[in-house]
Design a protein around this motif. Structure first.
Motif, PDB file in Angstrom:
ATOM      1  N   LYS A  80      17.587  87.681  37.680  1.00 47.40           N
ATOM      2  CA  LYS A  80      16.491  88.412  37.035  1.00 47.40           C
ATOM      3  C   LYS A  80      15.208  87.611  37.118  1.00 47.40           C
ATOM      4  O   LYS A  80      14.125  88.160  37.335  1.00 47.40           O
ATOM      5  CB  LYS A  80      16.844  88.698  35.574  1.00 47.40           C
ATOM      6  CG  LYS A  80      15.789  89.524  34.849  1.00 47.40           C
ATOM      7  CD  LYS A  80      16.236  89.875  33.436  1.00 47.40           C
ATOM      8  CE  LYS A  80      15.180  90.744  32.737  1.00 47.40           C
ATOM      9  NZ  LYS A  80      15.608  91.095  31.353  1.00 47.40           N
ATOM     10  N   ARG A  81      15.328  86.325  36.985  1.00 46.54           N
ATOM     11  CA  ARG A  81      14.160  85.453  37.017  1.00 46.54           C
ATOM     12  C   ARG A  81      13.449  85.483  38.371  1.00 46.54           C
ATOM     13  O   ARG A  81      12.236  85.350  38.441  1.00 46.54           O
ATOM     14  CB  ARG A  81      14.593  84.029  36.682  1.00 46.54           C
ATOM     15  CG  ARG A  81      13.459  83.070  36.474  1.00 46.54           C
ATOM     16  CD  ARG A  81      13.970  81.737  36.019  1.00 46.54           C
ATOM     17  NE  ARG A  81      12.876  80.814  35.826  1.00 46.54           N
ATOM     18  CZ  ARG A  81      13.000  79.527  35.580  1.00 46.54           C
ATOM     19  NH1 ARG A  81      14.212  79.015  35.478  1.00 46.54           N
ATOM     20  NH2 ARG A  81      11.954  78.760  35.430  1.00 46.54           N
ATOM     21  N   GLY A 120      13.557  88.090  40.346  1.00 46.91           N
ATOM     22  CA  GLY A 120      13.277  89.486  40.673  1.00 46.91           C
ATOM     23  C   GLY A 120      14.341  90.192  41.475  1.00 46.91           C
ATOM     24  O   GLY A 120      14.055  91.173  42.178  1.00 46.91           O
ATOM     25  N   GLU A 173      17.563  91.132  40.043  1.00 44.18           N
ATOM     26  CA  GLU A 173      18.655  91.578  39.173  1.00 44.18           C
ATOM     27  C   GLU A 173      19.281  92.884  39.650  1.00 44.18           C
ATOM     28  O   GLU A 173      20.475  93.135  39.459  1.00 44.18           O
ATOM     29  CB  GLU A 173      18.183  91.714  37.726  1.00 44.18           C
ATOM     30  CG  GLU A 173      17.139  92.800  37.466  1.00 44.18           C
ATOM     31  CD  GLU A 173      15.715  92.294  37.617  1.00 44.18           C
ATOM     32  OE1 GLU A 173      14.830  92.874  36.971  1.00 44.18           O
ATOM     33  OE2 GLU A 173      15.496  91.343  38.384  1.00 44.18           O
ATOM     34  N   GLN A 202      14.185  88.213  50.406  1.00 45.85           N
ATOM     35  CA  GLN A 202      15.131  88.323  49.297  1.00 45.85           C
ATOM     36  C   GLN A 202      16.265  87.308  49.450  1.00 45.85           C
ATOM     37  O   GLN A 202      16.693  86.700  48.461  1.00 45.85           O
ATOM     38  CB  GLN A 202      15.690  89.747  49.238  1.00 45.85           C
ATOM     39  CG  GLN A 202      14.671  90.779  48.781  1.00 45.85           C
ATOM     40  CD  GLN A 202      15.177  92.202  48.937  1.00 45.85           C
ATOM     41  OE1 GLN A 202      15.981  92.500  49.833  1.00 45.85           O
ATOM     42  NE2 GLN A 202      14.715  93.096  48.076  1.00 45.85           N
ATOM     43  N   ARG A 215      15.148  84.036  48.256  1.00 47.87           N
ATOM     44  CA  ARG A 215      15.128  83.973  46.795  1.00 47.87           C
ATOM     45  C   ARG A 215      16.538  83.776  46.240  1.00 47.87           C
ATOM     46  O   ARG A 215      16.718  83.121  45.205  1.00 47.87           O
ATOM     47  CB  ARG A 215      14.482  85.232  46.214  1.00 47.87           C
ATOM     48  CG  ARG A 215      12.956  85.196  46.264  1.00 47.87           C
ATOM     49  CD  ARG A 215      12.360  86.346  45.506  1.00 47.87           C
ATOM     50  NE  ARG A 215      12.236  87.537  46.331  1.00 47.87           N
ATOM     51  CZ  ARG A 215      12.102  88.770  45.861  1.00 47.87           C
ATOM     52  NH1 ARG A 215      12.119  88.989  44.562  1.00 47.87           N
ATOM     53  NH2 ARG A 215      11.971  89.787  46.688  1.00 47.87           N
ATOM     54  N   ASN A 262       5.800  85.155  47.869  1.00 47.92           N
ATOM     55  CA  ASN A 262       6.775  85.327  46.798  1.00 47.92           C
ATOM     56  C   ASN A 262       7.637  84.081  46.638  1.00 47.92           C
ATOM     57  O   ASN A 262       7.850  83.586  45.525  1.00 47.92           O
ATOM     58  CB  ASN A 262       7.670  86.543  47.083  1.00 47.92           C
ATOM     59  CG  ASN A 262       6.990  87.852  46.779  1.00 47.92           C
ATOM     60  OD1 ASN A 262       6.095  87.916  45.941  1.00 47.92           O
ATOM     61  ND2 ASN A 262       7.393  88.911  47.466  1.00 47.92           N
ATOM     62  N   TYR A 307       7.730  81.447  43.382  1.00 48.24           N
ATOM     63  CA  TYR A 307       8.915  81.137  42.588  1.00 48.24           C
ATOM     64  C   TYR A 307       9.188  79.641  42.561  1.00 48.24           C
ATOM     65  O   TYR A 307       9.544  79.084  41.518  1.00 48.24           O
ATOM     66  CB  TYR A 307      10.136  81.906  43.116  1.00 48.24           C
ATOM     67  CG  TYR A 307      10.119  83.363  42.722  1.00 48.24           C
ATOM     68  CD1 TYR A 307      10.172  83.738  41.384  1.00 48.24           C
ATOM     69  CD2 TYR A 307      10.033  84.359  43.676  1.00 48.24           C
ATOM     70  CE1 TYR A 307      10.149  85.081  41.015  1.00 48.24           C
ATOM     71  CE2 TYR A 307      10.002  85.704  43.323  1.00 48.24           C
ATOM     72  CZ  TYR A 307      10.068  86.062  41.988  1.00 48.24           C
ATOM     73  OH  TYR A 307      10.031  87.387  41.624  1.00 48.24           O
TER      74      TYR A 307
END
Length: 257
Positions: free
Chosen positions: A135-136, A138, A140, A154, A157, A187, A191
């Protein structure tokens, strides 16, 4: 930010073919700073990063991490030190057929017995923490998708989330945005900086994109031919200095400012 908790002392790496990849690099790093290492291909950036946790064994010199000499550690002691150091890789290094959440939970393997780790038996607490980390960053809504269903940005991440799941005090990121488009790169760097500032995790990032280094890093280190040729704040890195770091007959670097 005042206490030095990572230090390299005359770190040197010479490969079997005689290539001198690192030449007595001595640097200190403070807690909670995001440091970007820049330099041309073959400058020694990846060798330096991987020497910090002895993925590449230095030829000579020392690495001191929280007052522990990593270069002298082996076996169980080295594994315990590495547990505190998260890695983020250029190629993501995910298990593509596994779900996003299981890839994140692999960051907990260093805290589990070999039996439980081998069968992937994660605790309810670890799963809850893993979902919170997703969730942190993005993701979740993608927790139960296969990793290979995600975009490159993604997937990176997920790699960051896996590193966070280790609960490290240091993150090493080796060219984490090299294969990403500008939006995904923004992004990922956002993060990494957020983690550094909010969690106090020192983050060392190898980058080829100088403009990203200048925008996101608290400090920039320039390496050329295995030697440190710049160490300062982003606003101290002039275009003249960038030319000095990169110019080797052609301009292959990327910067916009």
């Amino acid at each position: 930010m005042e206490d030095v908790f990572l230090e390299t002392r005359e770190l040197t790496k010479v490969y079997l073919d005689g290539t001198e990849a690192l030449k007595k690099i001595s640097l200190t790093f403070k807690q909670g700073e995001l440091v970007s290492i820049i330099g041309p291909s073959g400058a020694g950036k990846s060798t330096f990063l991987r020497s910090i946790n002895c993925l590449n064994k230095p030829t000579s010199g020392e690495v001191l991490f929280q007052n522990q000499n990593i270069t002298r550690a082996n076996g169980k002691k080295l594994r315990l030190i590495r547990r505190q150091i998260g890695m983020v890789f250029q190629d993501f290094n995910l298990i593509k057929r596994s779900s996003t959440i299981r890839n994140v939970l692999h960051g907990r393997l260093g805290y589990m017995s070999s039996l439980k780790g081998g069968i992937g038996r994660f605790s309810e607490y670890d799963v809850h923490e893993g979902l919170a980390i997703l969730k942190r960053v993005g993701l979740e809504d993608h927790a139960f998708k296969r990793a290979d269903e995600l975009s490159g940005g993604q997937q990176q991440r997920v790699g960051i989330a896996r590193a966070i799941a280790q609960k490290p005090s240091l993150i090493l990121a080796d060219e984490p945005i090299a294969s990403l488009d500008p939006s995904s790169s923004n992004n990922v760097m956002n993060y990494l900086k957020k983690i550094s500032e909010e969690d106090g995790i020192t983050t060392i990032v190898n980058l080829h994109q100088v403009d990203f280094a200048k925008h996101f890093a608290h400090r920039i280190i320039g390496i050329k031919a295995g030697e440190v040729v710049f160490d300062g704040r982003p606003n101290e890195l002039s275009n003249l200095m960038i030319d000095d770091i990169y110019f080797q007959g052609d301009r292959t670097y990327e910067y916009t400012s």
